[in-house]
Design a protein around this motif. Sequence first.
Motif, mmCIF file in Angstrom:
data_model
loop_
_atom_site.group_PDB
_atom_site.id
_atom_site.type_symbol
_atom_site.label_atom_id
_atom_site.label_comp_id
_atom_site.label_asym_id
_atom_site.label_seq_id
_atom_site.Cartn_x
_atom_site.Cartn_y
_atom_site.Cartn_z
ATOM 1 N N MET A 55 70.495 34.836 33.414
ATOM 2 C CA MET A 55 70.732 33.412 33.188
ATOM 3 C C MET A 55 69.670 32.879 32.222
ATOM 4 N N PRO A 56 69.847 33.157 30.926
ATOM 5 C CA PRO A 56 68.864 32.676 29.945
ATOM 6 C C PRO A 56 68.704 31.162 30.037
ATOM 7 N N ASN A 57 67.463 30.703 29.925
ATOM 8 C CA ASN A 57 67.175 29.268 30.047
ATOM 9 C C ASN A 57 67.617 28.533 28.788
ATOM 10 N N ILE A 58 68.935 28.419 28.647
ATOM 11 C CA ILE A 58 69.546 27.707 27.535
ATOM 12 C C ILE A 58 70.289 26.508 28.107
ATOM 13 N N ARG A 59 70.097 25.341 27.502
ATOM 14 C CA ARG A 59 70.819 24.148 27.951
ATOM 15 C C ARG A 59 70.617 23.882 29.441
ATOM 16 N N PHE A 60 69.385 24.014 29.903
ATOM 17 C CA PHE A 60 69.034 23.703 31.286
ATOM 18 C C PHE A 60 69.729 24.612 32.295
ATOM 19 N N GLN A 61 70.047 25.854 31.887
ATOM 20 C CA GLN A 61 70.602 26.826 32.817
ATOM 21 C C GLN A 61 69.457 27.428 33.634
ATOM 22 N N THR A 62 69.135 26.806 34.750
ATOM 23 C CA THR A 62 68.051 27.278 35.605
ATOM 24 C C THR A 62 68.497 27.209 37.063
ATOM 25 N N GLN A 63 67.712 27.836 37.944
ATOM 26 C CA GLN A 63 68.012 27.789 39.372
ATOM 27 C C GLN A 63 67.862 26.382 39.935
ATOM 28 N N GLU A 64 67.083 25.533 39.269
ATOM 29 C CA GLU A 64 66.894 24.171 39.736
ATOM 30 C C GLU A 64 68.061 23.258 39.388
ATOM 31 N N SER A 65 68.939 23.709 38.518
ATOM 32 C CA SER A 65 70.081 22.901 38.099
ATOM 33 C C SER A 65 71.009 22.620 39.270
ATOM 34 N N LEU A 66 71.532 21.392 39.323
ATOM 35 C CA LEU A 66 72.465 21.023 40.379
ATOM 36 C C LEU A 66 73.800 21.765 40.245
ATOM 37 N N TYR A 67 74.055 22.319 39.083
ATOM 38 C CA TYR A 67 75.295 23.077 38.863
ATOM 39 C C TYR A 67 75.013 24.586 38.887
ATOM 40 N N TRP A 68 74.186 25.071 37.952
ATOM 41 C CA TRP A 68 73.947 26.506 37.842
ATOM 42 C C TRP A 68 73.236 27.060 39.072
ATOM 43 N N GLY A 69 72.344 26.270 39.636
ATOM 44 C CA GLY A 69 71.620 26.732 40.817
ATOM 45 C C GLY A 69 72.523 27.025 41.990
ATOM 46 N N ARG A 70 73.590 26.242 42.151
ATOM 47 C CA ARG A 70 74.514 26.469 43.266
ATOM 48 C C ARG A 70 75.318 27.756 43.050
ATOM 49 N N ILE A 71 75.629 28.071 41.801
ATOM 50 C CA ILE A 71 76.327 29.327 41.517
ATOM 51 C C ILE A 71 75.441 30.508 41.888
ATOM 52 N N VAL A 72 74.168 30.442 41.527
ATOM 53 C CA VAL A 72 73.224 31.504 41.861
ATOM 54 C C VAL A 72 73.059 31.621 43.377
ATOM 55 N N ASP A 73 73.101 30.496 44.089
ATOM 56 C CA ASP A 73 73.036 30.534 45.554
ATOM 57 C C ASP A 73 74.194 31.359 46.115
ATOM 58 N N GLY A 74 75.383 31.163 45.566
ATOM 59 C CA GLY A 74 76.544 31.924 46.024
ATOM 60 C C GLY A 74 76.412 33.401 45.729
#
Length: 360
Positions: A79-98
């Motif tokens: 998950m390269p840190n592009i366009r706020f793609q991080t574990q802290e993101s309210l969107y991307w972070g939930r995908i990583v949780d799954g």
Amino acid sequence: MSSKITMQQIADSLGVSKFVVSKALAGKEGVSDATREKVIQAATKLGYFAQKNAYMKTVKHEQQPKTSRPGRQSVLVLMPNIRFQTQESLYWGRIVDGISAKLEKDGYGMVIVSEQSVDSFVHFLNPSGISGLIGVGEISTSLLLEIHRLGLPLVLVDHEDPLIPSDTLFANNFESVYRLTRHLIGIGHRKLAFAGSTDYSRSFYDRFLGFRSALEDEGLWDERGGGKENILIDVDGLRHEDAEEPVKQWLAKRLRTRELPTALVCANDMIAIGAVRAAQSHGLNVPAELSVAGFDNIEDAAKLEPALTTVHVPKEALGRRAVERLLQRIDAKDEPAEKILLACELMYRGTTSAVGRQSE
């Protein structure tokens, strides 16, 4: 004369040496990321990747560090840190949780990598300790080519690349926005606009297509007039602060020309939150004078005042399903690649209402 595209032809088109092209396509050190991208783009335009055996042979990795404990295979989550793609993101972070929950349940380890450099990625990776990879969000073509060259099973979430044959998972973007737009039309809206750059991502583009298709089916697209600028607000969906000012300026112009739409469909919740605040800064009542809808159902959507109408993306389910597909791919490497679409749920809240109806 052979029609095969060679590395020399790619080199000649760029004014570089064949040696540079060879290193760039092989993912080797000594080539900058900018040059590597130029080589890949030129190779694509010339049709190099359409040929059989276009990819370089797999390089050896005997001396690379291991990434998993003995006896336990791991899945690499890229998950390269592009366009706020991080574990802290309210969107991307939930995908990583799954992804994490499903891997743990199935007995796999997880290694998260935010690296964007191909050279650094190659040094880090030890294929013998990695069962496969899940790419989350936007990933550069050069990095995906390196993964493909290594022959590792790959699943992409919310991203696809025309050069890389892989399984992909998306929310059903087109159908969801189509249904949302038809709903708005059904409660009386005839002047609608879309906020979101169609060049930002494949998901944004598909959402715009769903919006446009709904208007076309209701005979509203050709009736719009005034050009594309009256229908589409070209804004990225990084943060609501970034969307607020462009939408504010766009609304100011429509207020001056009396061409204000009655509903605004936004490509994601970040844009929608910015749009609501932009409308309120002009003294517009949301939803009485302007209905606003988003997409994703991030946690901040329900906290907005009024609460945001949106499309709920099953983010954790996307992550879990990506793991399931990867494990299937590991067991059956020669099966055709699949594009999996997960259904979404429309969440009708306070930022939308029938035309002319005050919110209660």
